[in-house]
Design an enzyme around this catalytic site. Structure first.
Site, PDB file in Angstrom:
ATOM      1  N   SER A 114      81.269   8.807  -2.079  1.00  0.00           N
ATOM      2  CA  SER A 114      81.089   9.086  -3.507  1.00  0.00           C
ATOM      3  C   SER A 114      79.648   9.050  -3.989  1.00  0.00           C
ATOM      4  CB  SER A 114      81.904   8.073  -4.322  1.00  0.00           C
ATOM      5  OG  SER A 114      81.531   6.773  -3.933  1.00  0.00           O
ATOM      6  N   GLY A 116      79.170  14.147 -14.894  1.00  0.00           N
ATOM      7  CA  GLY A 116      79.801  12.958 -15.465  1.00  0.00           C
ATOM      8  C   GLY A 116      78.822  12.120 -16.268  1.00  0.00           C
ATOM      9  N   ASP A 117      79.144  10.847 -16.370  1.00  0.00           N
ATOM     10  CA  ASP A 117      78.317   9.920 -17.154  1.00  0.00           C
ATOM     11  C   ASP A 117      77.087   9.429 -16.414  1.00  0.00           C
ATOM     12  OD1 ASP A 117      80.117   8.622 -15.336  1.00  0.00           O
ATOM     13  OD2 ASP A 117      79.526   6.710 -16.214  1.00  0.00           O
ATOM     14  N   GLY A 143      83.409   4.857 -12.709  1.00  0.00           N
ATOM     15  CA  GLY A 143      84.760   5.245 -13.100  1.00  0.00           C
ATOM     16  C   GLY A 143      84.766   6.599 -13.767  1.00  0.00           C
ATOM     17  N   THR A 197      75.570   9.143  -8.063  1.00  0.00           N
ATOM     18  CA  THR A 197      76.946   9.484  -7.672  1.00  0.00           C
ATOM     19  C   THR A 197      77.067  10.947  -7.236  1.00  0.00           C
ATOM     20  OG1 THR A 197      79.248   9.364  -8.454  1.00  0.00           O
ATOM     21  CG2 THR A 197      77.669  10.292  -9.976  1.00  0.00           C
ATOM     22  N   ARG A 232      80.772  20.557 -13.376  1.00  0.00           N
ATOM     23  CA  ARG A 232      81.056  19.301 -14.087  1.00  0.00           C
ATOM     24  C   ARG A 232      79.939  18.269 -13.838  1.00  0.00           C
ATOM     25  NH1 ARG A 232      81.927  13.601 -12.721  1.00  0.00           N
ATOM     26  NH2 ARG A 232      83.324  12.732 -14.272  1.00  0.00           N
TER      27      ARG A 232
HETATM   28  N1  ASP Z   1      81.276   7.831 -13.080  1.00  0.00           N
HETATM   29  C1  ASP Z   1      81.253   8.834 -12.051  1.00  0.00           C
HETATM   30  C2  ASP Z   1      81.506  10.171 -12.668  1.00  0.00           C
HETATM   31  O1  ASP Z   1      82.364  10.271 -13.529  1.00  0.00           O
HETATM   32  C3  ASP Z   1      82.258   8.660 -10.982  1.00  0.00           C
HETATM   33  C4  ASP Z   1      82.356   7.331 -10.358  1.00  0.00           C
HETATM   34  O2  ASP Z   1      81.954   6.325 -10.904  1.00  0.00           O
HETATM   35  O3  ASP Z   1      82.870   7.291  -9.254  1.00  0.00           O
HETATM   36  O4  ASP Z   1      80.920  11.119 -12.228  1.00  0.00           O
END
Ligand code: ASP
Length: 332
Positions: free
Chosen positions: A88, A221-222, A243, A209, A219
């Protein structure tokens, strides 16, 4: 006994203990920062998930040699990025729906300086590119082809991030899935977020990540978004997230936690309040795993998650351990 697995910090002092996810004979500590949950002496480093143990070790070496928190967090998360077995983060991260590995990362120091990259391809250590964005450009974030071009101009080398193993997993996933709606589960969120306080008492953080496994192409993410995946305010403290990134962005998670700490809340309490806000803002809580960790200027640390199963690694001169966080929803 509360639902969380508790660790006796003093029992682990000086032993360099690496504790497994569950320790049956662990004794309870108070998460709110009393004598059983001591304020840690600086320098300190904390990071998300079990892979944080190894990453903390690299960061810790920097910190005890007098290195800055910024150098420590960059060095620390690079370990995870360069581990091909981590599914990940960085090389070996699971790809998007179309088989492309796209990486997100950000870094922030004690002077409100920050840098980020998103949708970056073919570069093993996005955190170091993010640092270059912070230090060598007037910008905060570069994305996609522009981020890659910038990285190559700065001397980063092109690297194949899809390994044989992740290619196999992706092909297997393709066999049975609706490609427009990638499934998620509680296990495929494993970003590394790391926060450190150095000998000077300055804070920095890093977050990196490969994002949501089999996500829709494009996409983000955060994790590369300052205020969502990571926030540092050297007057108060720092926080980062892992997450479901969409849920973290919706409440500006890390920034909120820092503001709650500014109001006097212990880091764990601040993380808990952010988690509760996430739960409140989602009708459907299935697949809603989010975990936060935080550290304040005094040296208190804490974490909290929506579901059980989240943990974070803590390292200072006295302890080296993995802590299972408390949570609101039990998976078992
Ligand atoms: N927060 C990350 C995302 O949404 C994913 C993760 O924490 O595994 O991209």
């Amino acid at each position: 006994m509360k639902r969380r697995t508790f660790f006796n910090l003093s029992a682990a002092a000086g032993l360099g203990m690496i504790l497994p996810r569950s320790v049956s004979n662990a004794s309870e500590i108070n998460p709110r920062g009393d004598s059983d949950n001591p304020t840690l002496e600086k320098p300190i480093v904390i990071s998300t998930w079990e892979h944080g143990m190894v990453a903390n070790e690299a960061a810790w070496k920097q910190l005890i040699e007098g290195g800055s928190a910024l150098d420590a967090v960059e060095t620390g998360v690079r370990v995870t990025e360069s581990d091909p077995n981590n599914l990940s983060v960085g090389i070996g991260g699971l790809p998007d729906r179309d088989g492309n590995v796209t990486l997100d990362a950000c870094i922030m120091n004690h002077k409100h300086q920050c840098g980020a990259v998103a949708y970056l391809q073919d570069i093993e250590n996005p955190i170091s590119v993010a640092r270059k964005v912070m230090e060598e450009t007037p910008h905060v974030m570069l994305v996609g082809a522009g981020a890659k071009q910038f990285a190559l101009e700065k001397g980063f080398v092109e690297t194949e991030l899809l390994t044989h193993g992740t290619k196999r997993l992706w092909m297997k996933w393709q066999e049975g899935q609706n490609p427009d709606r990638p499934p998620i589960n509680h296990e495929n969120h494993d970003t590394i977020g790391m926060l450190a306080m150095d000998k000077e008492g300055n804070l920095s953080g890093a977050c990196t990540t490969s994002g949501w496994a089999y996500k829709l192409p494009g996409r983000v993410g955060d994790s590369p978004i300052i205020g969502a995946g990571l926030f540092v305010d050297n007057e108060v403290g720092a926080a980062c997230a892992t997450g479901l990134g969409e849920a973290v962005i919706r409440i500006a998670g890390s920034s909120i936690i820092v503001e709650l700490m500014r109001q006097g809340h212990h880091p764990e309490k601040a993380c808990e309040m952010a988690v509760k806000r996430i739960i409140k803002t989602h009708k459907d809580t299935s697949n809603l795993q989010v975990g936060f960790i935080a550290m304040n200027k005094k040296g208190d640390v804490g974490g909290y998650s929506v579901y059980s199963g989240f943990n974070y690694a803590v390292r200072n001169k006295d302890i080296n351990m993995l802590v299972n966080t408390e949570f609101d929803l039990d998976l078992n």
